[in-house]
Design a protein around this motif. Structure first.
Motif, PDB file in Angstrom:
ATOM      1  N   ILE A 182       0.842  -1.199   0.000  1.00 53.46           N
ATOM      2  CA  ILE A 182       0.000   0.000   0.000  1.00 53.46           C
ATOM      3  C   ILE A 182       0.879   1.252   0.000  1.00 53.46           C
ATOM      4  O   ILE A 182       1.633   1.512   0.945  1.00 53.46           O
ATOM      5  N   HIS A 193      -4.759   3.458   6.356  1.00 50.95           N
ATOM      6  CA  HIS A 193      -5.341   3.128   5.053  1.00 50.95           C
ATOM      7  C   HIS A 193      -6.366   1.996   5.204  1.00 50.95           C
ATOM      8  O   HIS A 193      -6.245   0.929   4.584  1.00 50.95           O
ATOM      9  N   LYS A 196      -8.247   0.461   1.947  1.00 48.86           N
ATOM     10  CA  LYS A 196      -7.423  -0.386   1.080  1.00 48.86           C
ATOM     11  C   LYS A 196      -7.132  -1.734   1.732  1.00 48.86           C
ATOM     12  O   LYS A 196      -7.119  -2.771   1.064  1.00 48.86           O
TER      13      LYS A 196
END
Length: 205
Positions: A182, A193, A196
């Motif tokens: 990521i 995040h 994601k």
């Protein structure tokens, strides 16, 4: 630190967030607990709640626990998700561990650093020192060879604790593993995040 990810995953199903013995608000055992013993706690939670093929997620040392769970109980989980799996085989020492944690703090946001500082404070130096040999001594690269269930290994592209070549090695030894990196994330990838990471947890192929 799992709050943002848990909120995302709750859109797909029930989420169980565990405070393992000695961490969070769980009572502290009188003696340090091995990775295998912590994995058995998670197995007990899965069986006690009648969870059929859950996706099990672990971060840092938690990735070791998830690996041990999957290796010792094949077929119990739908997928094992390893976020920032430690410890890099080339850096298994107290000095390297401390240096990489300090280096990582420069890549995290001030909010994450404050959150992690609070976590370490609640853990306490004695319990942390007692558990560290278990973290550094666990050979995750060896145990992953016994994990036959699907595995996804996720690292932040800025994570100095979990370098890319280390995650590539781990991916290569697990029979059914894939790796995902990521961009912009450091070690606390599930906090910074969550969308994601959640997408990778939900994806099983």
């Amino acid at each position: 630190s799992f709050g943002p990810l848990a909120s995302r995953l709750a859109g797909w199903g029930h989420v169980f967030a565990l405070d393992l013995p000695g961490f969070g608000r769980s009572p502290r055992p009188t003696e340090p607990v091995s990775i295998a013993e912590l994995a058995r706690v998670v197995v007990d939670v899965i069986t006690a709640n009648g969870l059929a093929l859950p996706v099990v997620v672990g971060h840092s040392m938690g990735a070791q626990i998830v690996t041990e769970l999957a290796a010792s109980h094949p077929g119990l989980v739908r997928q094992a998700v390893l976020l920032g799996p430690v410890a890099n085989a080339n850096e298994r020492s107290l000095w390297w561990h401390a240096a990489r944690l300090l280096q990582n703090s420069a890549h995290e946001t001030a909010r994450v650093d404050a959150l992690l500082a609070g976590d370490y404070a609640r853990c306490g130096p004695r319990w942390y020192a007692a558990m560290l040999p278990h973290l550094l001594g666990y050979r995750i690269e060896e145990r992953l060879t016994a994990v036959t269930d699907p595995v996804v290994i996720i690292r932040g592209a800025k994570d100095p604790i979990v370098p890319q070549d280390w995650t590539r090695l781990l991916t290569s030894v697990a029979p059914q593993a894939r790796m995902h990196e990521i961009t912009g994330a450091a070690h606390a990838v599930m906090y910074t995040h969550p969308a994601k990471v959640a997408a990778q947890c939900h994806r099983t192929r």
